[in-house]
Design a protein around this motif. Structure first.
Motif, PDB file in Angstrom:
ATOM      1  N   MET A   1       0.780  -1.213   0.000  1.00  0.00           N
ATOM      2  CA  MET A   1       0.000   0.000   0.000  1.00  0.00           C
ATOM      3  C   MET A   1       0.826   1.285   0.000  1.00  0.00           C
ATOM      4  O   MET A   1       0.328   2.288  -0.456  1.00  0.00           O
ATOM      5  CB  MET A   1      -0.931   0.002   1.211  1.00  0.00           C
ATOM      6  CG  MET A   1      -2.292  -0.556   0.848  1.00  0.00           C
ATOM      7  SD  MET A   1      -3.415  -0.533   2.212  1.00  0.00           S
ATOM      8  CE  MET A   1      -3.661  -2.287   2.386  1.00  0.00           C
ATOM      9  N   PRO A   2       2.047   1.264   0.505  1.00  0.00           N
ATOM     10  CA  PRO A   2       2.826   2.498   0.437  1.00  0.00           C
ATOM     11  C   PRO A   2       2.949   2.973  -1.009  1.00  0.00           C
ATOM     12  O   PRO A   2       2.976   2.172  -1.931  1.00  0.00           O
ATOM     13  CB  PRO A   2       4.194   2.099   0.993  1.00  0.00           C
ATOM     14  CG  PRO A   2       3.917   0.934   1.871  1.00  0.00           C
ATOM     15  CD  PRO A   2       2.750   0.221   1.226  1.00  0.00           C
ATOM     16  N   GLY A   3       3.026   4.291  -1.182  1.00  0.00           N
ATOM     17  CA  GLY A   3       3.112   4.850  -2.517  1.00  0.00           C
ATOM     18  C   GLY A   3       1.743   5.169  -3.084  1.00  0.00           C
ATOM     19  O   GLY A   3       1.646   5.814  -4.113  1.00  0.00           O
ATOM     20  N   GLN A   4       0.680   4.729  -2.420  1.00  0.00           N
ATOM     21  CA  GLN A   4      -0.651   5.074  -2.898  1.00  0.00           C
ATOM     22  C   GLN A   4      -0.917   6.541  -2.612  1.00  0.00           C
ATOM     23  O   GLN A   4      -0.450   7.096  -1.629  1.00  0.00           O
ATOM     24  CB  GLN A   4      -1.707   4.176  -2.263  1.00  0.00           C
ATOM     25  CG  GLN A   4      -1.602   2.755  -2.795  1.00  0.00           C
ATOM     26  CD  GLN A   4      -2.779   1.913  -2.373  1.00  0.00           C
ATOM     27  OE1 GLN A   4      -2.959   1.654  -1.199  1.00  0.00           O
ATOM     28  NE2 GLN A   4      -3.569   1.492  -3.330  1.00  0.00           N
ATOM     29  N   LYS A   5      -1.688   7.165  -3.495  1.00  0.00           N
ATOM     30  CA  LYS A   5      -1.898   8.604  -3.437  1.00  0.00           C
ATOM     31  C   LYS A   5      -3.146   8.954  -2.634  1.00  0.00           C
ATOM     32  O   LYS A   5      -4.210   8.395  -2.856  1.00  0.00           O
ATOM     33  CB  LYS A   5      -2.022   9.146  -4.858  1.00  0.00           C
ATOM     34  CG  LYS A   5      -1.885  10.641  -4.948  1.00  0.00           C
ATOM     35  CD  LYS A   5      -1.971  11.120  -6.386  1.00  0.00           C
ATOM     36  CE  LYS A   5      -0.799  10.652  -7.203  1.00  0.00           C
ATOM     37  NZ  LYS A   5      -0.788  11.249  -8.545  1.00  0.00           N
ATOM     38  N   VAL A   6      -2.971   9.908  -1.701  1.00  0.00           N
ATOM     39  CA  VAL A   6      -4.067  10.401  -0.869  1.00  0.00           C
ATOM     40  C   VAL A   6      -4.185  11.909  -1.090  1.00  0.00           C
ATOM     41  O   VAL A   6      -3.191  12.627  -0.992  1.00  0.00           O
ATOM     42  CB  VAL A   6      -3.813  10.107   0.628  1.00  0.00           C
ATOM     43  CG1 VAL A   6      -4.948  10.669   1.485  1.00  0.00           C
ATOM     44  CG2 VAL A   6      -3.653   8.613   0.877  1.00  0.00           C
ATOM     45  N   LEU A   7      -5.395  12.362  -1.392  1.00  0.00           N
ATOM     46  CA  LEU A   7      -5.657  13.794  -1.510  1.00  0.00           C
ATOM     47  C   LEU A   7      -6.178  14.294  -0.167  1.00  0.00           C
ATOM     48  O   LEU A   7      -7.155  13.753   0.362  1.00  0.00           O
ATOM     49  CB  LEU A   7      -6.701  14.060  -2.604  1.00  0.00           C
ATOM     50  CG  LEU A   7      -7.219  15.503  -2.716  1.00  0.00           C
ATOM     51  CD1 LEU A   7      -6.097  16.473  -3.066  1.00  0.00           C
ATOM     52  CD2 LEU A   7      -8.343  15.589  -3.747  1.00  0.00           C
TER      53      LEU A   7
END
Length: 121
Positions: free
Chosen positions: A1-7
């Motif tokens: 999951m690291p590297g996933q984008k969160v706004l």
């Protein structure tokens, strides 16, 4: 999951930093917006996997933005966490009725925020 984008959407620079920092430290790529209009633009340009959204925002409220994103074919699949100081049972109920996947109140626990983002992804 690291590297996933969160706004992360909040009009307070302090709050934006307090929300973004633990997410970045947990390996998420964080994109920010300071109002509802910028948030809509970033959703479609950046394609985040999750949105952490304040309710009290300039231009359009987090409730309005949540409803708009959840009614669009292009963004309805993106999990939304409403993270706000509006903490009455009515606020929570209304936020969830607008399509939010989770409703959290400020002040918030950093570990709980990170855990909730991970859970929704």
């Amino acid at each position: 999951m690291p590297g996933q984008k969160v706004l992360v959407v909040d009009d307070s620079w302090t709050e934006l930093t307090m929300i973004a920092t633990p997410l970045r430290n947990s390996g998420f790529e964080v994109v920010t917006a300071v109002d509802g209009d910028e948030a809509v633009e970033k959703v479609f340009r950046e394609r985040p996997q999750c949105i952490v959204l304040d309710v009290v925002l300039p231009k359009q409220s987090g409730f309005q933005l949540c409803r708009k994103l959840k009614s669009s074919e292009l963004s309805r699949h993106i999990p939304i966490i409403l993270l706000t100081s509006k903490n009455t049972p009515l606020d929570r109920s209304w936020g969830l009725r607008q399509g939010a996947d989770l409703y959290m109140t400020k002040p918030f626990n950093e570990e709980e925020l990170v855990a909730n983002v991970r859970r929704l992804l």
